[in-house]
Scaffold this active site. Sequence first.
Site, PDB file in Angstrom:
ATOM      1  NE  ARG A  25      -0.241  -2.952  -4.094  1.00 54.05           N
ATOM      2  CZ  ARG A  25      -0.183  -2.091  -2.739  1.00 54.05           C
ATOM      3  NH1 ARG A  25      -0.663  -0.744  -2.933  1.00 54.05           N
ATOM      4  NH2 ARG A  25       0.544  -2.705  -1.833  1.00 54.05           N
ATOM      5  CB  ILE A  51       3.501   0.770  -1.356  1.00 49.05           C
ATOM      6  CG1 ILE A  51       2.409   0.835  -1.851  1.00 49.05           C
ATOM      7  CG2 ILE A  51       4.100  -0.772  -1.186  1.00 49.05           C
ATOM      8  CD1 ILE A  51       2.416   0.805  -3.341  1.00 49.05           C
ATOM      9  CB  SER A  52      -0.671   1.392   2.699  1.00 46.04           C
ATOM     10  OG  SER A  52      -0.019   2.572   3.284  1.00 46.04           O
ATOM     11  CD  GLN A  53      -3.972  -5.139   4.069  1.00 41.71           C
ATOM     12  OE1 GLN A  53      -4.609  -4.353   5.118  1.00 41.71           O
ATOM     13  NE2 GLN A  53      -4.606  -6.300   3.952  1.00 41.71           N
ATOM     14  N   PRO A  54      -3.217  -2.761  -0.152  1.00 43.55           N
ATOM     15  CG  PRO A  54      -3.005  -4.399  -2.224  1.00 43.55           C
ATOM     16  CD  PRO A  54      -2.411  -4.133  -0.934  1.00 43.55           C
TER      17      PRO A  54
END
Length: 204
Positions: A25, A51-54
Site C-alpha cells: 500500500r 486513497i480509501s481506508q483499507p
Amino acid sequence: MVEEQLIPRGIKDKSVLKAFLNIPREFFVPLGLRKFAYADRPLLIGYKQTISQPFMVALMVQLLQLKRGDKVLEIGTGSGYQAAILCYLGCEVFTIERIKELADTAEEKLEKLQFKVKIKVGDGTLGWEEFSPFDKIIVAAGAKIIPPPLLSQLREGGRLVIPVGNLYHQELIVVDKRGENEYIKNNAGGCIFVPLVGKYGYED
Ligand code: SAM
C-alpha cells in the site's frame, strides 16, 4: 492492517486477505504520507482526492465476490491501489479516472508492479461501453444516484457495488442484476467517499 483492521471487522475471504498482505500500500501513497500508509483511514493523494481506508477497499472487494478471470470495471482509479488488489485477485481490470494526473501516476505504478490494467481518463458515470458487459463494477466515489449506464453495462448475473447518498454520507449499495431490467439491491452499511463528479454525478 490485516489482523487489526480487516479480520476483526468481518473480512473473511482468504483470497482478499492474501491480496492485502501482498500489495504494498505504501507504494500507492505520496512519499510524505508513507508512514501512515497502513493507518485505519483514507489519505490524501492530491487534487482533493483520497486513497480509501483499507477496510473500505477490502469490504467493497469482498462484496464483489470475485472469481478469477472476472471482467471488472472500476470507477475512480485514484492512486491505483484498489486496481492493484483487483489484478492480484486475477481479474481483468478496466478503470476510469477523471483527473489525468492521478490516472498517469496510477498507470506508472501499476506498470512498475507489472499489473496489466486498461486505464481511461474520463467520466466514469458513463461507463466504458466499448468493453461492456462487465461481470462486476465497483465505484470508489460517492454517487447521488446509480448511473444508468453502469446498470446497462453490467452483465446479467453480475454485481455492482456503489456508495449512494449525499455529499456527506452514503450507503454502500450492492446491486445484483438478475435480468435485463431486474435488479436486486441490498444495503451493506454507511460510508463516506469523495463525490462522484460527472454527467450522472455531481457537478464539477
Ligand atoms: N480507488 C482509489 C484508490 O484505490 O486509490 C480511490 C478512489 S478516490 C476515493 C475517488 C476517485 O474517484 C478520485 O480519484 C476521483 O477523481 C475519482 N472520480 C470522481 N468522479 C469520477 C468520475 N465520474 N469518473 C472517474 N473518476 C471519478
